[in-house]
Design an enzyme around this catalytic site. Structure first.
Site, PDB file in Angstrom:
ATOM      1  N   GLU A 153       4.809   6.493  -9.690  1.00 30.41           N
ATOM      2  CA  GLU A 153       3.653   6.075  -9.537  1.00 30.41           C
ATOM      3  C   GLU A 153       3.111   7.085  -8.164  1.00 30.41           C
ATOM      4  OE1 GLU A 153       3.590   1.834  -8.325  1.00 30.41           O
ATOM      5  OE2 GLU A 153       2.907   1.598 -10.178  1.00 30.41           O
ATOM      6  N   HIS A 166      -0.704   0.436 -13.048  1.00 28.71           N
ATOM      7  CA  HIS A 166      -0.157  -0.410 -13.286  1.00 28.71           C
ATOM      8  C   HIS A 166       1.228  -0.297 -13.560  1.00 28.71           C
ATOM      9  CE1 HIS A 166       0.352  -4.600 -14.950  1.00 28.71           C
ATOM     10  NE2 HIS A 166       1.245  -4.300 -15.910  1.00 28.71           N
ATOM     11  N   ASP A 171      -5.832  -4.976 -16.777  1.00 28.28           N
ATOM     12  CA  ASP A 171      -5.091  -3.768 -17.428  1.00 28.28           C
ATOM     13  C   ASP A 171      -5.418  -3.571 -18.720  1.00 28.28           C
ATOM     14  OD1 ASP A 171      -3.547  -4.234 -15.141  1.00 28.28           O
ATOM     15  OD2 ASP A 171      -2.490  -6.182 -16.051  1.00 28.28           O
ATOM     16  N   ASN A 186       1.437   2.961  -2.553  1.00 24.86           N
ATOM     17  CA  ASN A 186       0.460   4.257  -3.252  1.00 24.86           C
ATOM     18  C   ASN A 186      -0.642   4.605  -2.469  1.00 24.86           C
ATOM     19  OD1 ASN A 186       1.309   4.620  -6.357  1.00 24.86           O
ATOM     20  ND2 ASN A 186       1.837   2.234  -5.744  1.00 24.86           N
ATOM     21  N   GLY A 221       0.939  -0.994   0.003  1.00 22.48           N
ATOM     22  CA  GLY A 221       0.047   0.119  -0.016  1.00 22.48           C
ATOM     23  C   GLY A 221       0.822   1.137   0.062  1.00 22.48           C
TER      24      GLY A 221
HETATM   25  C1  GRF Z   1       2.105  -1.154  -7.827  1.00 25.66           C
HETATM   26  O1  GRF Z   1       3.398  -1.178  -8.583  1.00 25.66           O
HETATM   27  C2  GRF Z   1       1.092  -0.845  -8.700  1.00 25.66           C
HETATM   28  O2  GRF Z   1       1.179  -0.269  -9.949  1.00 25.66           O
HETATM   29  C3  GRF Z   1       0.784  -2.292  -8.922  1.00 25.66           C
HETATM   30  O3  GRF Z   1       0.763  -2.740  -7.559  1.00 25.66           O
HETATM   31  C4  GRF Z   1       1.779  -2.046  -6.961  1.00 25.66           C
HETATM   32  C5  GRF Z   1       1.346  -1.923  -5.781  1.00 25.66           C
HETATM   33  O4  GRF Z   1       2.207  -1.307  -4.910  1.00 25.66           O
HETATM   34  N1  GRF Z   1      -0.719  -2.360  -9.247  1.00 25.66           N
HETATM   35  P1  GRF Z   1       1.991  -0.818  -3.298  1.00 25.66           P
HETATM   36  O5  GRF Z   1       1.178  -1.664  -2.687  1.00 25.66           O
HETATM   37  O6  GRF Z   1       1.268   0.583  -3.580  1.00 25.66           O
HETATM   38  O7  GRF Z   1       3.090  -0.266  -2.819  1.00 25.66           O
END
Ligand code: GRF
Length: 191
Positions: free
Chosen positions: A175, A105, A146, A15, A13
């Site tokens: 990201e 992604h 995707d 992101n 998590g």
């Molecule tokens: C990210 O690389 C995103 O692109 C993919 O899953 C990963 C999640 O990473 N869908 P995090 O859990 O947010 O660190």
């Protein structure tokens, strides 16, 4: 009234963390709920740290009931954000939030997407193909992994001394930089 964001995540998590940070003091929107299929996912701890409620669900609830949709409706969620969520979104959820579910992604889709393409596999594929560039995609979610319409892509050059770890890191930086902003820009267009 503030727009309300729900984040689905299955793992760490990072992101989700950036999104929660970004909207913590926002007057536009707030993260109202974090949902996970994995009770041990670190994202649940992260939500706790922000005093944001979390909800854990299992496969049956997700695919064979309306429970999650009812919850999202009850909480008046405006946008559903998938941030490292590994399950395919069922039709009934897609229909309830048309063009309101987005995913991130870690590749330049349509390259290296689809079922089973996540985590290190994506970056290894880019390296093995000898790609000169790599990046991230933020896109609307449809019934396939995707594949929905692309909202934003960001890229970087793969240098000759890059490794799996370095391209992973560079992608992650992008990201974290773009996902919260893209969500904000989308929400600004909602009435
Ligand atoms: C990210 O690389 C995103 O692109 C993919 O899953 C990963 C999640 O990473 N869908 P995090 O859990 O947010 O660190």
């Amino acid at each position: 009234m503030k727009k309300r964001i729900a984040i689905f995540a299955s793992g760490s998590g990072s992101n989700a963390q950036k999104i929660m940070e970004h909207f913590k003091y926002s007057s536009l929107a707030e993260v109202a709920l974090v949902l996970s299929n994995n009770p041990d996912a670190y994202v649940v701890q992260r939500a706790d740290n922000f005093e944001i409620p979390s909800h854990i669900f299992d496969k049956r609830t997700f695919y064979e009931s309306e429970e999650i949709i009812d919850l999202l409706k009850r909480l008046e969620i405006d946008i559903v954000v998938l941030a490292g969520f590994l399950w395919l979104v069922p039709q009934n959820l897609l229909k309830s939030f048309p063009n309101k579910i987005i995913n991130i992604h870690p590749s330049l889709l349509p390259k290296y997407g689809g079922k089973g393409m996540y985590g290190d596999k994506v970056h290894k594929a880019a390296l093995q193909a000898g790609d000169q560039e790599h990046g991230i995609t933020i896109h609307f979610v449809n019934e396939n992994f995707d594949e929905g319409e692309v909202i934003h892509q960001a890229k970087f050059k793969i240098e000759s001394n890059d490794t799996l770890e370095t391209i992973k890191f560079k992608g992650q930086q992008l990201e974290h930089q773009y996902f919260p902003r893209v969500i904000e820009n989308l929400l600004k267009k909602y009435n």
